[in-house]
Design an enzyme around this catalytic site. Structure first.
Site, PDB file in Angstrom:
ATOM      1  N   ARG A  61       0.821  -1.220   0.000  1.00  0.00           N
ATOM      2  CA  ARG A  61       0.000   0.000   0.000  1.00  0.00           C
ATOM      3  C   ARG A  61       0.853   1.267   0.000  1.00  0.00           C
ATOM      4  O   ARG A  61       0.391   2.326  -0.427  1.00  0.00           O
ATOM      5  CB  ARG A  61      -0.995  -0.024   1.163  1.00  0.00           C
ATOM      6  CG  ARG A  61      -2.080  -1.094   0.967  1.00  0.00           C
ATOM      7  CD  ARG A  61      -3.016  -1.209   2.149  1.00  0.00           C
ATOM      8  NE  ARG A  61      -2.363  -1.522   3.392  1.00  0.00           N
ATOM      9  CZ  ARG A  61      -2.089  -2.746   3.830  1.00  0.00           C
ATOM     10  NH1 ARG A  61      -2.435  -3.797   3.126  1.00  0.00           N
ATOM     11  NH2 ARG A  61      -1.487  -2.931   4.984  1.00  0.00           N
ATOM     12  N   GLU A  98       2.544  -7.049  14.654  1.00  0.00           N
ATOM     13  CA  GLU A  98       1.615  -7.343  15.747  1.00  0.00           C
ATOM     14  C   GLU A  98       0.987  -8.716  15.614  1.00  0.00           C
ATOM     15  O   GLU A  98       0.424  -9.236  16.562  1.00  0.00           O
ATOM     16  CB  GLU A  98       0.551  -6.251  15.888  1.00  0.00           C
ATOM     17  CG  GLU A  98      -0.275  -5.997  14.662  1.00  0.00           C
ATOM     18  CD  GLU A  98       0.276  -4.912  13.744  1.00  0.00           C
ATOM     19  OE1 GLU A  98      -0.520  -4.108  13.264  1.00  0.00           O
ATOM     20  OE2 GLU A  98       1.481  -4.879  13.487  1.00  0.00           O
TER      21      GLU A  98
END
Length: 175
Positions: A61, A98
């Site tokens: 992105r 994460e």
């Protein structure tokens, strides 16, 4: 900056890619012409006088706004990609996210010591991807390194910015 139009158009997807993660989906910003213009104009104002010669877009992105801004600034684009995506000799850096471990790679001839580099990605959360990309860029010893993100997540106890205390780092939105 937290532009109201950008915030209104940002989609949040709960429990993606796994339970407990609130995924901020910038594709809703990319598909809207007004949002694209706002983001590009804001980023251009931040970096127009910095002498940027290369923008490192982070997979995948980060490629969108890195390319758009490079066109407006008149500089080159370097890709920081996942393993196996670049065709020539690469350097690599592993990092924790994460929700797992990953690696980022760049071509060994991507940046010169005379370059002024802007690293751009869509999101700063834990900072793992950004830190790995920063380490890769540091390997080339450019004149200066800047960092920019569309979104910085702070509302979930994430403190990615803390990894970059002495770095010129900007974000367009903080959530």
């Amino acid at each position: 900056m937290n532009n109201e139009i950008l915030l209104k158009n940002l989609r949040c997807i709960p429990d993606f890619p796994r339970k407990g993660i609130n995924f901020r989906d910038v594709t809703t910003l990319y598909k809207d012409a007004e949002c694209m213009k706002i983001m590009l104009d804001e980023m251009y104002e931040l970096y127009k006088d910095k002498g940027i010669t290369k923008i490192v877009g982070v997979e995948s992105r980060g490629f969108v706004m890195a390319s758009a801004l490079a066109g407006k600034l008149g500089c080159g684009v370097v890709l920081a990609r996942k393993p196996g995506k670049l065709p020539s000799t690469v350097i690599k850096e592993q990092f924790s996210k994460e929700y797992g471990v990953d690696t980022v790679e760049m071509h060994i001839d991507a940046i010169d010591k005379d370059d002024v580099v802007l690293i751009h990605d869509d999101l700063l959360a834990t900072g793992g991807t950004a830190k790995a990309t920063y380490k890769l860029v540091e390997h080339f010893h450019p004149k200066k390194i800047y960092m920019n993100f569309i979104i910085e997540i702070r509302d979930e106890g994430l403190h990615g910015r803390d990894l970059f205390k002495d770095i010129d780092l900007t974000t367009l939105m903080t959530v």
